[in-house]
Scaffold this active site. Structure first.
Site, PDB file in Angstrom:
ATOM      1  N   GLU B  46       0.832  -1.200   0.000  1.00  0.00           N
ATOM      2  CA  GLU B  46       0.000   0.000   0.000  1.00  0.00           C
ATOM      3  C   GLU B  46       0.870   1.254   0.000  1.00  0.00           C
ATOM      4  O   GLU B  46       0.580   2.235  -0.703  1.00  0.00           O
ATOM      5  CB  GLU B  46      -0.926   0.029   1.227  1.00  0.00           C
ATOM      6  CG  GLU B  46      -1.900  -1.151   1.323  1.00  0.00           C
ATOM      7  CD  GLU B  46      -1.326  -2.309   2.123  1.00  0.00           C
ATOM      8  OE1 GLU B  46      -0.102  -2.561   2.046  1.00  0.00           O
ATOM      9  OE2 GLU B  46      -2.120  -2.977   2.834  1.00  0.00           O
ATOM     10  N   CYS B  78       1.356   2.613   9.965  1.00  0.00           N
ATOM     11  CA  CYS B  78       0.602   1.476   9.449  1.00  0.00           C
ATOM     12  C   CYS B  78      -0.145   1.889   8.188  1.00  0.00           C
ATOM     13  O   CYS B  78      -0.447   3.060   7.955  1.00  0.00           O
ATOM     14  CB  CYS B  78      -0.342   0.930  10.524  1.00  0.00           C
ATOM     15  SG  CYS B  78      -1.698   2.020  10.941  1.00  0.00           S
ATOM     16  N   ALA B 157      15.059 -40.787 -14.371  1.00  0.00           N
ATOM     17  CA  ALA B 157      16.364 -41.009 -15.001  1.00  0.00           C
ATOM     18  C   ALA B 157      16.345 -42.397 -15.629  1.00  0.00           C
ATOM     19  O   ALA B 157      15.439 -43.197 -15.371  1.00  0.00           O
ATOM     20  CB  ALA B 157      17.487 -40.926 -13.972  1.00  0.00           C
ATOM     21  N   THR B 191      21.624 -36.899  -4.977  1.00  0.00           N
ATOM     22  CA  THR B 191      21.594 -35.902  -6.037  1.00  0.00           C
ATOM     23  C   THR B 191      22.797 -34.977  -5.944  1.00  0.00           C
ATOM     24  O   THR B 191      23.405 -34.619  -6.954  1.00  0.00           O
ATOM     25  CB  THR B 191      20.284 -35.085  -5.954  1.00  0.00           C
ATOM     26  OG1 THR B 191      19.185 -35.980  -6.156  1.00  0.00           O
ATOM     27  CG2 THR B 191      20.245 -33.989  -6.997  1.00  0.00           C
ATOM     28  N   LEU B 199      21.910 -25.407  -8.780  1.00  0.00           N
ATOM     29  CA  LEU B 199      20.664 -24.949  -8.153  1.00  0.00           C
ATOM     30  C   LEU B 199      20.536 -23.431  -8.140  1.00  0.00           C
ATOM     31  O   LEU B 199      19.931 -22.859  -7.242  1.00  0.00           O
ATOM     32  CB  LEU B 199      20.520 -25.490  -6.719  1.00  0.00           C
ATOM     33  CG  LEU B 199      20.471 -27.011  -6.581  1.00  0.00           C
ATOM     34  CD1 LEU B 199      20.223 -27.391  -5.132  1.00  0.00           C
ATOM     35  CD2 LEU B 199      19.398 -27.618  -7.468  1.00  0.00           C
TER      36      LEU B 199
END
Lengths: 314, 314
Positions: B46, B78, B157, B191, B199
């Site tokens: 906002e 706020c 795989a 892995t 990654l």
């Protein structure tokens, strides 16, 4: 033409060894008759539609999914002559008939009689609807559909073999409809002994469509079953639905004898279950690509059916 | 509101631990400002939108995906007060803020100031866009997405472990986009050792979004990685993408710690390959049903992505 092709599907598999053709006769923008090849191959789609149309065929347009036959047979006059005699003004054809006795001659005779002919409309769709007959014409073998019903992780059963049920009622009903559209169903020995499958068509009104039962085995088949020694040894039917298990599926894939894949997939995970396939002879991952094309995809309840067709270079 | 919710997704995951909120300000039928929670949580959506709108906010409507906060903080006023001060005439809210410091008080204060408020518009969509933050609020744990990239027969795989590539470039790019929307990525030891995965996010403009790297292991993690002893032991991030392999995926499923499944499926068959999952603790096939609901399905090139969400009873 799409409606004529949809009609052609009604002829499967009972029209075999004749092609399952669809015919729609339209006059002044209204459908006056529908026809499709009847069980055993007669009457042909055009003959059925002309009989329904009667005098309304005069001046009308006939949509046929396969070129009308140009050869008379002991079982009746050829459809080309029948269309001419009925006074049809225009014929729209999807696929040309590869049968040497027609192969363009049907269209030529219609044109000689002064009928306007349009060719090649939705021909790929028409061929797909007649795939088993076309396979027999082109390659002299049966058209094979492989059905797999799996979990999201590709299991066809739990580790202990239990598989009732992976897919839901709508997917299973669709599987029965597929049975009704095949001349034969095939399973391997493991599935025969484990599940003692009935392999009949459990759909109201289609109970009499239950196909021939084939067993992939090097040995003998029990009563009610026909033994098939290998995926290449199917010669008396044009369409086979391979229903399982993993051994039979893998044998057909390893022999490159699967033309269409029906993959029913339930929104469940099994984990450590029975894989859908064993070794199919793949050496290099790159070779796995480019072989399958998505032909249809739909939701059946909460399950998904994906239909893949084998891509074969002309 | 759909546009405000779409904006809210831009805030993921950088807004954590604050909720990723979207805000749209519309005046006389025209969008005058857009905002979304900025990295680290400030400015709020906002505040950003009001700063852009300036004087155009007076008399305008604000669409917010989460109830505006009603508690001042050392980091700024706020949003409720800011909306009132800017002269906003109407506020449309998707979801009520479950944070005890707001929890309806934001809406109440807006109404007290004479602003018209509409609540509950597309609240389920708004919650889904803030799923990780919501999970942390409700259950005090991270929201886990499991990614599986498989062949049609459910293999991740070949039997020898080779998996380059199963899916195509578009599916892999989509996977990178998913990485950018998570605070952390997790793999198992197998892995890590087999693939030595980077990654990171390999998408132009998003390279700096590469998330934290988690390793599921009972031992220590190498440099650059954080060790996670079990699926329940993730406490410093709100969103985790589990990328593999089968062991890590199965551990999270067995612990019922997967909230969302990304299934990328290539139109290939492997046969006898590495299954996507090992044992996940399923005893009875019937128990597998009713746990996953299809949330999205799309084609990415020739691959299909199906997104499933875990169905949990309130």
């Amino acid at each position: 033409m799409a409606a004529a092709i949809a009609l052609s599907r009604r002829g499967r598999p009972a029209s075999a060894p004749n092609p399952n053709v669809g015919c729609l006769i339209v006059r002044d923008g209204r459908v006056v008759a529908r026809g499709w090849t009847q069980p055993g191959g007669r009457p042909h789609a055009e003959a059925m539609a002309l009989a329904v149309a009667g005098g309304a065929a005069r001046g009308a347009t006939a949509y046929v999914s396969l070129e009308p036959c140009a050869h008379a047979s002991p079982r009746g006059p050829c459809c080309t002559d029948a269309l001419i005699a009925a006074g049809i003004a225009r014929v729209v054809v999807a696929a040309q008939d590869p049968d040497r006795r027609t192969d363009g001659q049907g269209v030529a005779r219609l044109r000689d009689a002064g009928i306007a002919v349009v060719e090649g409309v939705l021909s790929a769709d028409a061929r797909a609807a007649m795939a088993p007959w076309w396979m027999r014409q082109d390659d002299g073998r049966a058209f094979v559909t492989l059905k797999l019903a799996t979990s999201l992780d590709g299991c066809i059963a739990m580790a202990d073999g239990s598989s009732r049920w992976i897919t839901g009622a709508r997917a299973r009903a669709h599987g029965h409809l597929e049975r009704a559209q095949h001349q034969a169903i095939l399973v391997g020995r493991g599935t025969l002994h484990a599940d003692a499958p009935r392999l009949d068509v459990r759909l109201a009104g289609l109970e009499d469509r239950s196909p021939k039962k084939l067993l992939l085995t090097s040995g003998k088949a029990p009563a009610g079953w026909t033994a098939v020694a290998s995926p290449d040894a199917i010669d008396d039917v044009d369409s086979v639905l391979v229903e399982g298990g993993a051994g039979a599926a893998s044998a057909f894939l390893a022999a490159d004898r699967v033309d269409r894949l029906l993959l029913y997939r339930a929104p469940i995970l099994i984990g450590g279950g029975t894989p859908a396939l064993g070794d199919i002879g793949l050496i290099d991952l790159a070779d796995a690509h480019g072989r399958w094309r998505l032909a249809d995809s739909r939701l059946l309840g909460s399950d998904r059916l994906d239909v893949y067709e084998r891509v074969r270079e002309g």
